[in-house]
Design an enzyme around this catalytic site. Sequence first.
Site, PDB file in Angstrom:
ATOM      1  N   SER A 146       0.835  -1.208   0.000  1.00  0.00           N
ATOM      2  CA  SER A 146       0.000   0.000   0.000  1.00  0.00           C
ATOM      3  C   SER A 146       0.865   1.251   0.000  1.00  0.00           C
ATOM      4  CB  SER A 146      -0.861   0.011   1.263  1.00  0.00           C
ATOM      5  OG  SER A 146      -1.547   1.232   1.381  1.00  0.00           O
ATOM      6  N   GLN A 156      -5.170   4.030  11.341  1.00  0.00           N
ATOM      7  CA  GLN A 156      -4.644   2.805  10.711  1.00  0.00           C
ATOM      8  C   GLN A 156      -3.339   2.349  11.371  1.00  0.00           C
ATOM      9  OE1 GLN A 156      -4.296   4.655   6.749  1.00  0.00           O
ATOM     10  NE2 GLN A 156      -5.616   3.056   5.968  1.00  0.00           N
ATOM     11  N   TYR A 159      -2.692  -1.178  10.850  1.00  0.00           N
ATOM     12  CA  TYR A 159      -2.689  -1.589   9.433  1.00  0.00           C
ATOM     13  C   TYR A 159      -1.404  -1.185   8.718  1.00  0.00           C
ATOM     14  CZ  TYR A 159      -4.309  -1.268   4.491  1.00  0.00           C
ATOM     15  OH  TYR A 159      -4.443  -1.373   3.126  1.00  0.00           O
ATOM     16  N   LYS A 163       1.509  -3.219   6.132  1.00  0.00           N
ATOM     17  CA  LYS A 163       1.776  -2.911   4.716  1.00  0.00           C
ATOM     18  C   LYS A 163       3.261  -2.614   4.518  1.00  0.00           C
ATOM     19  CE  LYS A 163      -1.950  -4.095   3.462  1.00  0.00           C
ATOM     20  NZ  LYS A 163      -2.248  -5.001   2.334  1.00  0.00           N
ATOM     21  N   ASN A 197     -12.892   0.186   2.291  1.00  0.00           N
ATOM     22  CA  ASN A 197     -12.959   1.587   2.738  1.00  0.00           C
ATOM     23  C   ASN A 197     -14.311   2.238   2.465  1.00  0.00           C
ATOM     24  OD1 ASN A 197     -12.733   1.845  -0.027  1.00  0.00           O
ATOM     25  ND2 ASN A 197     -10.569   2.419   0.033  1.00  0.00           N
TER      26      ASN A 197
HETATM   27  P1  NAD Z   1     -11.794  -5.829  -0.254  1.00  0.00           P
HETATM   28  O1  NAD Z   1     -12.324  -5.736   1.114  1.00  0.00           O
HETATM   29  O2  NAD Z   1     -12.720  -5.649  -1.402  1.00  0.00           O
HETATM   30  O3  NAD Z   1     -11.033  -7.203  -0.477  1.00  0.00           O
HETATM   31  C1  NAD Z   1     -10.325  -7.845   0.536  1.00  0.00           C
HETATM   32  C2  NAD Z   1     -10.238  -9.304   0.189  1.00  0.00           C
HETATM   33  O4  NAD Z   1      -9.520  -9.975   1.247  1.00  0.00           O
HETATM   34  C3  NAD Z   1     -11.608  -9.946   0.101  1.00  0.00           C
HETATM   35  O5  NAD Z   1     -11.629 -10.891  -0.938  1.00  0.00           O
HETATM   36  C4  NAD Z   1     -11.751 -10.608   1.452  1.00  0.00           C
HETATM   37  O6  NAD Z   1     -12.635 -11.702   1.453  1.00  0.00           O
HETATM   38  C5  NAD Z   1     -10.318 -11.047   1.687  1.00  0.00           C
HETATM   39  N1  NAD Z   1     -10.100 -11.325   3.096  1.00  0.00           N
HETATM   40  C6  NAD Z   1     -10.282 -10.497   4.146  1.00  0.00           C
HETATM   41  N2  NAD Z   1     -10.023 -11.132   5.293  1.00  0.00           N
HETATM   42  C7  NAD Z   1      -9.660 -12.390   4.945  1.00  0.00           C
HETATM   43  C8  NAD Z   1      -9.279 -13.538   5.683  1.00  0.00           C
HETATM   44  N3  NAD Z   1      -9.197 -13.520   7.011  1.00  0.00           N
HETATM   45  N4  NAD Z   1      -8.988 -14.664   4.991  1.00  0.00           N
HETATM   46  C9  NAD Z   1      -9.054 -14.708   3.649  1.00  0.00           C
HETATM   47  N5  NAD Z   1      -9.413 -13.651   2.893  1.00  0.00           N
HETATM   48  C10 NAD Z   1      -9.707 -12.522   3.545  1.00  0.00           C
HETATM   49  O7  NAD Z   1     -10.632  -4.756  -0.324  1.00  0.00           O
HETATM   50  P2  NAD Z   1      -9.476  -4.490  -1.386  1.00  0.00           P
HETATM   51  O8  NAD Z   1      -9.306  -3.027  -1.411  1.00  0.00           O
HETATM   52  O9  NAD Z   1      -9.708  -5.205  -2.661  1.00  0.00           O
HETATM   53  O10 NAD Z   1      -8.215  -5.094  -0.609  1.00  0.00           O
HETATM   54  C11 NAD Z   1      -7.282  -5.981  -1.188  1.00  0.00           C
HETATM   55  C12 NAD Z   1      -5.899  -5.653  -0.680  1.00  0.00           C
HETATM   56  O11 NAD Z   1      -5.532  -4.370  -1.178  1.00  0.00           O
HETATM   57  C13 NAD Z   1      -5.774  -5.565   0.842  1.00  0.00           C
HETATM   58  O12 NAD Z   1      -4.599  -6.213   1.246  1.00  0.00           O
HETATM   59  C14 NAD Z   1      -5.655  -4.067   1.091  1.00  0.00           C
HETATM   60  O13 NAD Z   1      -4.899  -3.775   2.243  1.00  0.00           O
HETATM   61  C15 NAD Z   1      -4.932  -3.632  -0.156  1.00  0.00           C
HETATM   62  N6  NAD Z   1      -5.052  -2.209  -0.418  1.00  0.00           N
HETATM   63  C16 NAD Z   1      -6.260  -1.663  -0.655  1.00  0.00           C
HETATM   64  C17 NAD Z   1      -6.360  -0.294  -0.876  1.00  0.00           C
HETATM   65  C18 NAD Z   1      -7.660   0.385  -1.125  1.00  0.00           C
HETATM   66  O14 NAD Z   1      -7.684   1.629  -1.086  1.00  0.00           O
HETATM   67  N7  NAD Z   1      -8.743  -0.335  -1.405  1.00  0.00           N
HETATM   68  C19 NAD Z   1      -5.205   0.481  -0.858  1.00  0.00           C
HETATM   69  C20 NAD Z   1      -3.992  -0.122  -0.596  1.00  0.00           C
HETATM   70  C21 NAD Z   1      -3.926  -1.475  -0.394  1.00  0.00           C
HETATM   71  C1  RM4 Z   2      -4.871   1.933   1.879  1.00  0.00           C
HETATM   72  C2  RM4 Z   2      -4.900   3.437   2.035  1.00  0.00           C
HETATM   73  C3  RM4 Z   2      -6.268   3.891   1.663  1.00  0.00           C
HETATM   74  C4  RM4 Z   2      -7.297   3.153   2.499  1.00  0.00           C
HETATM   75  C5  RM4 Z   2      -7.107   1.673   2.356  1.00  0.00           C
HETATM   76  C6  RM4 Z   2      -8.029   0.887   3.264  1.00  0.00           C
HETATM   77  O1  RM4 Z   2      -3.665   1.355   2.196  1.00  0.00           O
HETATM   78  O2  RM4 Z   2      -4.589   3.802   3.356  1.00  0.00           O
HETATM   79  O3  RM4 Z   2      -6.387   5.289   1.840  1.00  0.00           O
HETATM   80  O4  RM4 Z   2      -8.583   3.523   2.045  1.00  0.00           O
HETATM   81  O5  RM4 Z   2      -5.807   1.333   2.700  1.00  0.00           O
END
Ligand code: NAD
Ligand code: RM4
Length: 256
Positions: A146, A156, A159, A163, A197
């Site tokens: 991230s 966070q 969190y 990351k 989010n």
């Molecule tokens: P999301 O909530 O749509 O997807 C998260 C996925 O992880 C889902 O498929 C969920 O079922 C799975 N998951 C959660 N807990 C779990 C567990 N205990 N066991 C197995 N699977 C599990 O959100 P997303 O934004 O697609 O997140 C995916 C990744 O991207 C995450 O690691 C998140 O930290 C990272 N990320 C997201 C953002 C953002 O802004 N959305 C930014 C930076 C990083």
């Molecule tokens: C990312 C970043 C985004 C937040 C998600 C959940 O790492 O911090 O701003 O929305 O996580």
Amino acid sequence: MLLEGKNVIITGASRGIGRAAALECARQGANVVIGYSGSASSTPLVEALIQDIRSLGRDATAVGAPAGDPDTGGKLVEAAVSQFGSVDVFVNNAGICPFHSFLDMPRETYLETVNTNLNGAYFAVQAAANQMKRQGRGGAIIAVSSISALVGGGMQTHYTPTKAGLLSLMQSCAIALGPYNIRCNAVLPGTIETDINKDDLSDTKKRDAMISRTPLGRLGKPDDLAGPIVFLASEMAGFVTGASLLVDGGCYVNLQ
Ligand code: NAD
Ligand code: RM4
């Protein structure tokens, strides 16, 4: 077809970034093992994704097991080998971010976040790497880290260290696994609109502030990560290891 004939594992692929990456991998010629939590609510999403991948002419299978369990990585690898014969790419994507203030952070929330996002990832990367070593023809590992590996977040504090940990894990594994031609890289998404989010971004002031900090003038979509993940998985990135790729519309560099 950047991933023709490759077998890819993606954790947390039931929705969001993981789902978009799974579909793009399939479009690029790969079979996909879908890792998901195993929850009843995820099952229909996973079944639909399997059908979508099959309609692209590729195969998919799913393994429902919690990302924080150290045995889950081994189960994903076993499924890839028994269904498709090998593991060529491992994408560690599953993650949670239950936004919460620091001074009263519940222990369970902290521990669940670190377990799901980082501890499980460590053992899953290890399981995938051992399989790739056995196969003897290299591979690619990608962690969905991230922008929050590089900057903080007051809600966070549990969190962001996970990351940063994933980014560091990819850097160290790039060294440890380079001799086996296993490349390890991280993607660093900015703010991508997904379920993770949804509540946080329902604060319109915060949402607008995030957009105005982003030079490209919008929040990200899951599909914005699909291309960068496929690129790092593919031979086009054959000399790329230990790298991190910000996918944030320019948000990180925008100081003034
Ligand atoms: P999301 O909530 O749509 O997807 C998260 C996925 O992880 C889902 O498929 C969920 O079922 C799975 N998951 C959660 N807990 C779990 C567990 N205990 N066991 C197995 N699977 C599990 O959100 P997303 O934004 O697609 O997140 C995916 C990744 O991207 C995450 O690691 C998140 O930290 C990272 N990320 C997201 C953002 C953002 O802004 N959305 C930014 C930076 C990083
Ligand atoms: C990312 C970043 C985004 C937040 C998600 C959940 O790492 O911090 O701003 O929305 O996580």
